[in-house]
Design an enzyme around this catalytic site. Structure first.
Site, PDB file in Angstrom:
ATOM      1  N   ASP A  98       0.853  -1.176   0.000  1.00  0.00           N
ATOM      2  CA  ASP A  98       0.000   0.000   0.000  1.00  0.00           C
ATOM      3  C   ASP A  98       0.894   1.233   0.000  1.00  0.00           C
ATOM      4  O   ASP A  98       1.864   1.300   0.757  1.00  0.00           O
ATOM      5  CB  ASP A  98      -0.880  -0.011   1.262  1.00  0.00           C
ATOM      6  CG  ASP A  98      -2.301   0.414   0.974  1.00  0.00           C
ATOM      7  OD1 ASP A  98      -2.465   1.493   0.393  1.00  0.00           O
ATOM      8  OD2 ASP A  98      -3.227  -0.326   1.335  1.00  0.00           O
ATOM      9  N   ASP A 199      -3.158   4.489  -2.395  1.00  0.00           N
ATOM     10  CA  ASP A 199      -4.268   5.023  -1.620  1.00  0.00           C
ATOM     11  C   ASP A 199      -4.736   6.376  -2.152  1.00  0.00           C
ATOM     12  O   ASP A 199      -3.918   7.284  -2.362  1.00  0.00           O
ATOM     13  CB  ASP A 199      -3.793   5.179  -0.166  1.00  0.00           C
ATOM     14  CG  ASP A 199      -4.918   5.440   0.798  1.00  0.00           C
ATOM     15  OD1 ASP A 199      -5.777   4.560   0.944  1.00  0.00           O
ATOM     16  OD2 ASP A 199      -4.929   6.527   1.409  1.00  0.00           O
ATOM     17  N   GLU A 254      -6.229   3.554  -6.067  1.00  0.00           N
ATOM     18  CA  GLU A 254      -7.542   3.656  -5.439  1.00  0.00           C
ATOM     19  C   GLU A 254      -8.070   5.030  -5.803  1.00  0.00           C
ATOM     20  O   GLU A 254      -7.520   6.057  -5.389  1.00  0.00           O
ATOM     21  CB  GLU A 254      -7.446   3.514  -3.917  1.00  0.00           C
ATOM     22  CG  GLU A 254      -8.832   3.380  -3.301  1.00  0.00           C
ATOM     23  CD  GLU A 254      -8.975   4.045  -1.955  1.00  0.00           C
ATOM     24  OE1 GLU A 254      -9.928   3.723  -1.240  1.00  0.00           O
ATOM     25  OE2 GLU A 254      -8.148   4.903  -1.605  1.00  0.00           O
ATOM     26  N   ASP A 329     -12.544  -1.284   3.595  1.00  0.00           N
ATOM     27  CA  ASP A 329     -13.416  -0.110   3.773  1.00  0.00           C
ATOM     28  C   ASP A 329     -14.888  -0.414   3.525  1.00  0.00           C
ATOM     29  O   ASP A 329     -15.726   0.474   3.670  1.00  0.00           O
ATOM     30  CB  ASP A 329     -13.020   1.000   2.779  1.00  0.00           C
ATOM     31  CG  ASP A 329     -11.652   1.583   3.045  1.00  0.00           C
ATOM     32  OD1 ASP A 329     -11.194   1.552   4.203  1.00  0.00           O
ATOM     33  OD2 ASP A 329     -11.033   2.070   2.071  1.00  0.00           O
TER      34      ASP A 329
HETATM   35  O1  ISL Z   1     -14.834   3.929   0.732  1.00  0.00           O
HETATM   36  C1  ISL Z   1     -14.814   5.057   1.152  1.00  0.00           C
HETATM   37  C2  ISL Z   1     -15.673   6.132   0.617  1.00  0.00           C
HETATM   38  O2  ISL Z   1     -16.931   5.630   0.245  1.00  0.00           O
HETATM   39  C3  ISL Z   1     -14.004   5.405   2.283  1.00  0.00           C
HETATM   40  O3  ISL Z   1     -14.201   4.367   3.245  1.00  0.00           O
HETATM   41  C4  ISL Z   1     -12.506   5.545   2.152  1.00  0.00           C
HETATM   42  O4  ISL Z   1     -12.074   6.269   3.255  1.00  0.00           O
HETATM   43  C5  ISL Z   1     -11.962   6.224   0.944  1.00  0.00           C
HETATM   44  O5  ISL Z   1     -12.302   5.477  -0.152  1.00  0.00           O
HETATM   45  C6  ISL Z   1     -10.433   6.321   0.998  1.00  0.00           C
HETATM   46  O6  ISL Z   1      -9.871   5.127   1.424  1.00  0.00           O
HETATM   47  C7  ISL Z   1      -8.492   5.019   1.638  1.00  0.00           C
HETATM   48  O7  ISL Z   1      -7.918   6.149   2.262  1.00  0.00           O
HETATM   49  C8  ISL Z   1      -8.284   6.410   3.613  1.00  0.00           C
HETATM   50  C9  ISL Z   1      -8.251   5.170   4.501  1.00  0.00           C
HETATM   51  O8  ISL Z   1      -8.927   5.432   5.698  1.00  0.00           O
HETATM   52  C10 ISL Z   1      -8.877   3.983   3.832  1.00  0.00           C
HETATM   53  O9  ISL Z   1      -8.762   2.841   4.642  1.00  0.00           O
HETATM   54  C11 ISL Z   1      -8.197   3.806   2.509  1.00  0.00           C
HETATM   55  O10 ISL Z   1      -8.587   2.647   1.835  1.00  0.00           O
HETATM   56  C12 ISL Z   1      -7.306   7.437   4.115  1.00  0.00           C
HETATM   57  O11 ISL Z   1      -5.997   6.996   3.901  1.00  0.00           O
END
Ligand code: ISL
Ligand code: CA
Length: 554
Positions: A98, A199, A254, A329
């Site tokens: 990640d 991320d 992501e 998530d």
């Molecule tokens: O899915 C989401 C929005 O609908 C959120 O749960 C999510 O926070 C967002 O997609 C970003 O996610 C990523 O970055 C965040 C972290 O908390 C998440 O776990 C990660 O996957 C901040 O780093």
């Protein structure tokens, strides 16, 4: 089209905190993962995506990094990491790390410097603004609730944090930040890792001038306003040129707020940016039209089909899809789109797997999904820990949009805690996850749903995932075939075909607990049954509750 190794791969996501504890402190760790590598090999996945294992004060479970080149103490040491990488490689498993570089922890050395003074050399590593009329610089909200701005005492200015106050956003417009990040990535790649899951990489380029956005129900503009900003593709191409292109990697961005059109650039098969992205459109198919994610589920199967099918069709030959139902998530997919009932849990879990794994793209399996793990039966909000769910709930409650009872009902469906309870290895105490007290409770249903039991049984969900993966490994049709949706309006059935070099597949999935009338379409009468979640062929003209099967013809 040149074939890439990651197109025929299946990725298994590990959330290290909840996977396997090896020293009884109730927190999963790297030695625990090493011990379980043969399990992943047995499943047939060939790539592991490791959620963050870097040093972190854990305000957001490792997504707040204070040192990118050190391992979180609870998880082990760099020597443990090196051992994990070597052990994985020895088993033929690749490791994708990640990469969390939209923001750092506020405890990162760069931020500690940055906040000291306006002329600190690290000041421009982050996004600092003066307040406006004694308040925040703009109306942006944090993804975790409240404002996206925090006033800092040392200089009286505000810094931007699209996530928690302890996750200040990096300023990607500063070339020094890009140099630091790219150098750090290269350091990991030289160790021999096989790629990155990036991320919220779609948020790194902020809109020019940071303008106010349209306020949502809690009074703030969505953090997704920063998605696909003006320099997004320029920065990714620079990253690709300077780092990624020197290795043969799986890279997945992501991409909160990404559109299909944008993805044609992000995940273009010309390899100029990333291998693929995680899009969120299908995750939004059951959101409340006004309140969005943090509201009870609105299931709409035709909408879900329309979204997934559009991505299948439109990226074909241009870019590459990732395929996922779950990650750390999202609530557990069996509880979300299947049935968690004793009678249909396994069948519906296999149906969901069939539907996803026979599409075009690279499938991702989140730990425990291959067992059909379910949401946790929370009894009170006080038991939950997730910073995002709780923050959003508080905003809604404070605005009078939700009572505590409604909040509990909503969070039972939606909280990210649902997928973060410990992996269920066996029926014993704490599910074999730890000998101590787990950081989040073990789901009481581990006595029924666990890996040990499923490995002992040929018709388990685990064995079914194994079969789907094995099919993908031997059939180009499944990896590359063209996709077409049938019966778009049907409220319960998800039916599609795949076609590749004279081979054809018909996939039939029942997303309901009803018996649904259905005749196999003209031309498929002689096709053979490739896989299915009900033991024998059912009555003619009917798809049984939660049934799924695929017919194959050459
Ligand atoms: O899915 C989401 C929005 O609908 C959120 O749960 C999510 O926070 C967002 O997609 C970003 O996610 C990523 O970055 C965040 C972290 O908390 C998440 O776990 C990660 O996957 C901040 O780093
Ligand atoms: Ca531990």
């Amino acid at each position: 089209m040149e074939k890439k190794w990651w197109q025929s791969s299946v990725v298994y996501q590990i959330y290290p905190r909840s996977f396997q504890d090896s020293n009884g402190d109730g927190i999963g760790d790297l030695q625990g993962i090493i011990r379980r590598l043969p399990y992943i090999r047995e499943l047939g996945a060939d790539v592991i995506w490791l959620s963050p294992v870097y040093q972190s004060p854990n305000d957001d479970n490792g997504y707040d990094i204070s040192d990118y080149q050190a391992i979180m103490k609870e998880f082990g040491t760099m020597a443990d990491f090196d051992e994990l990488l070597a052990s994985a490689h020895a088993l033929g498993l690749k490791i994708v790390m990640d990469l969390v570089v939209n923001h750092t922890s506020d405890e990162h050395r760069w931020f500690a410097e940055s906040r000291k003074s306006k002329d600190n050399p690290y000041r421009d590593y982050y996004i600092w603004r003066e307040g406006k009329d004694g308040a925040e610089p703009n109306n942006w909200g944090s993804c975790f609730g409240g404002s996206a701005w925090q006033k800092d005492d040392a200089t009286g200015m505000y810094y931007l944090h699209l996530f928690s106050r302890k996750q200040p956003d990096l300023n990607w417009d500063n070339p020094a930040v890009r140099d630091e990040v790219f150098g750090m990535m290269d350091w990991w790649l030289r160790k021999g890792i096989d790629g990155f899951r990036m991320d919220v990489i779609s948020l790194i380029s902020k809109p020019e001038g940071l303008p106010d956005g349209e306020a949502g129900p809690t009074g703030y503009a969505s953090f997704e306003l920063s998605a696909n900003g003006p320099h997004e593709h320029e920065y990714l191409r620079e990253m690709n040129r300077r780092v990624l292109s020197k290795y043969d990697l799986l890279t997945v961005g992501e991409c909160a707020g990404v559109t299909l059109e944008e993805t044609k650039s992000y995940a273009n098969l010309d390899g100029s940016e990333l291998s693929m992205v995680f899009q969120f459109e299908h995750m939004g198919a059951d959101f409340d039209p006004v309140l969005g994610r943090y509201a009870p589920q609105h299931k709409d199967i035709p909408k879900l089909k329309e979204i997934l099918s559009r991505w299948q069709r439109e990226l074909d030959g241009i870019a590459w899809n990732s395929l996922y139902w779950d990650n750390h998530d999202q609530p557990r997919i069996v509880s979300r789109y299947g049935s968690a009932s004793e009678r249909y849990r396994e069948r519906s879990a296999k149906m969901l797997a069939t539907c996803l794994h026979l599409m075009q793209g690279t499938p991702y399996i989140y730990q425990g999904e291959e067992l059909g793990m379910t949401n946790y039966p929370w009894e009170s909000i006080a038991e939950m820990k997730d910073i995002e769910s709780l923050g959003n709930y508080r905003d809604l409650r404070d605005r009078g949009l939700m009572t505590e009872a409604e909040g509990l009902a909503m969070l039972r469906e939606r909280s990210r805690d649902n997928v973060r309870t410990p992996m269920q290895w066996d029926a014993g105490e704490q599910a074999g996850f730890t000998t101590g007290k787990p950081w989040l409770p073990v789901n009481p249903n581990h006595t029924v749903i666990n890996a040990e039991e499923q490995l002992s049984r040929a018709d388990s969900v685990f064995r079914y995932y194994q079969q789907l993966i094995a099919l993908r490994k031997r059939m180009d049709l499944i990896v590359y075939g063209h996709y077409e949706l049938l019966l778009p309006e049907h409220p319960d059935l998800f039916v599609y075909t795949r076609e590749w070099k004279g081979e054809r597949l018909l996939v039939v999935c029942n997303f309901s607990e009803r018996e649904v009338p259905f005749e196999v379409p003209e031309g498929w009468q002689d096709a053979e049954r490739l896989i299915g979640n009900c033991e024998e062929k059912g009555p003619e003209g009917i798809v049984r509750p939660w049934e799924a099967y695929a017919l194959y013809e050459k």
